[in-house]
Design a protein around this motif. Structure first.
Motif, PDB file in Angstrom:
ATOM      1  N   ALA A   1       0.795  -1.204  -0.107  1.00  0.00           N
ATOM      2  CA  ALA A   1       0.274  -0.091  -0.095  1.00  0.00           C
ATOM      3  C   ALA A   1       0.838   1.372   0.035  1.00  0.00           C
ATOM      4  O   ALA A   1       0.474   2.219  -0.757  1.00  0.00           O
ATOM      5  CB  ALA A   1      -0.955   0.049   1.127  1.00  0.00           C
TER       6      ALA A   1
ATOM      7  N   THR B   1      -0.249   6.172   0.122  1.00  0.00           N
ATOM      8  CA  THR B   1      -1.519   5.708  -0.927  1.00  0.00           C
ATOM      9  C   THR B   1      -1.205   4.633  -2.005  1.00  0.00           C
ATOM     10  O   THR B   1      -0.338   4.676  -2.127  1.00  0.00           O
ATOM     11  CB  THR B   1      -2.020   6.907  -1.581  1.00  0.00           C
TER      12      THR B   1
ATOM     13  N   SER C   1      -4.891   2.863  -0.122  1.00  0.00           N
ATOM     14  CA  SER C   1      -5.360   2.000   1.259  1.00  0.00           C
ATOM     15  C   SER C   1      -5.386   0.549   1.065  1.00  0.00           C
ATOM     16  O   SER C   1      -6.040  -0.015   1.645  1.00  0.00           O
ATOM     17  CB  SER C   1      -6.693   2.512   1.524  1.00  0.00           C
ATOM     18  N   PHE C   2      -4.551   0.223   0.120  1.00  0.00           N
ATOM     19  CA  PHE C   2      -4.411  -1.273  -0.105  1.00  0.00           C
ATOM     20  C   PHE C   2      -3.308  -1.882  -0.955  1.00  0.00           C
ATOM     21  O   PHE C   2      -2.690  -1.015  -1.668  1.00  0.00           O
ATOM     22  CB  PHE C   2      -5.894  -1.855  -0.903  1.00  0.00           C
ATOM     23  N   HIS C   3      -3.215  -3.090  -0.495  1.00  0.00           N
ATOM     24  CA  HIS C   3      -2.064  -3.707  -1.334  1.00  0.00           C
ATOM     25  C   HIS C   3      -2.560  -4.388  -2.456  1.00  0.00           C
ATOM     26  O   HIS C   3      -3.841  -4.883  -2.560  1.00  0.00           O
ATOM     27  CB  HIS C   3      -1.566  -4.938  -0.376  1.00  0.00           C
TER      28      HIS C   3
ATOM     29  N   HIS D   1      -7.055  -5.013   1.717  1.00  0.00           N
ATOM     30  CA  HIS D   1      -7.338  -3.665   2.584  1.00  0.00           C
ATOM     31  C   HIS D   1      -6.030  -3.626   3.451  1.00  0.00           C
ATOM     32  O   HIS D   1      -5.548  -4.645   4.083  1.00  0.00           O
ATOM     33  CB  HIS D   1      -8.461  -3.678   3.164  1.00  0.00           C
ATOM     34  N   GLU D   2      -5.482  -2.432   3.423  1.00  0.00           N
ATOM     35  CA  GLU D   2      -4.171  -2.138   4.317  1.00  0.00           C
ATOM     36  C   GLU D   2      -4.471  -2.387   5.986  1.00  0.00           C
ATOM     37  O   GLU D   2      -3.676  -2.515   6.843  1.00  0.00           O
ATOM     38  CB  GLU D   2      -3.682  -1.070   4.112  1.00  0.00           C
TER      39      GLU D   2
ATOM     40  N   TRP E   1      -7.780   6.024  -2.621  1.00  0.00           N
ATOM     41  CA  TRP E   1      -6.261   6.889  -3.023  1.00  0.00           C
ATOM     42  C   TRP E   1      -6.171   8.302  -2.185  1.00  0.00           C
ATOM     43  O   TRP E   1      -5.271   8.946  -2.423  1.00  0.00           O
ATOM     44  CB  TRP E   1      -6.209   7.309  -4.457  1.00  0.00           C
TER      45      TRP E   1
END
Length: 153
Positions: A48, A51, A53-55, A71-72, A151
């Motif tokens: 992540a 920005t 908020s996710f891998h 999700h992070e 983002w």
């Protein structure tokens, strides 16, 4: 009614305790376990960072590429039709493939397209911290998916 969990935006306030982070290594491990179970390969895994908020990860099985989002903060995964593009809202969610259930063995909950497409106005966001609600008011996401996989900075 869907209840959106605290941490769904990836934000917390200055006085709040930091939210636990989903370890990108745990996500990678789950991706490789899933790939082994279905004879697939794992492509690039992108952490992540600040920005988004996710891998993200790419899983390739029989020549078909599936983009997985993790999700992070919350231990959830979702799937999108095409890889995310920096700064663009994610609206191309798709149902998890049949093999995606293997992520549950790694401790991740699968999010379905119906949940991610749910209008934010039809959800309960009362668990969100004040800092998260400020971000929601500022960025104006229209769906649960846009709120969770964002983002924002």
């Amino acid at each position: 009614m869907i209840r959106v969990a605290r941490g769904a935006t990836g934000f917390w306030g200055r006085g709040d305790n930091p939210l636990p982070q989903v370890n990108v290594a745990a996500f990678k491990t789950a991706c490789h376990a899933v790939a082994r179970s279905i004879g697939a390969t794992v492509g690039q895994v992108t952490p992540a960072g600040v920005t988004p908020s996710f891998h993200t990860a790419l899983i390739i099985v029989s020549g078909i590429r599936s983009t997985v989002l993790c999700h992070e903060v919350l231990p959830v995964v979702a799937f999108v039709v095409s890889p995310p593009r920096a700064g663009e809202s994610l609206t191309n969610f798709t149902s998890p493939p049949a093999w995606a259930n293997a992520f549950e063995l790694g401790g991740f909950r699968l999010l379905d397209v119906e949940e991610l497409s749910m209008p934010l106005a039809a959800t309960d966001i009362s668990d969100l911290a004040e800092a998260e609600l400020e971000q929601v008011r500022h960025w104006g996401p229209s769906t649960v998916g846009e709120l969770m996989f964002n983002w924002w900075d």
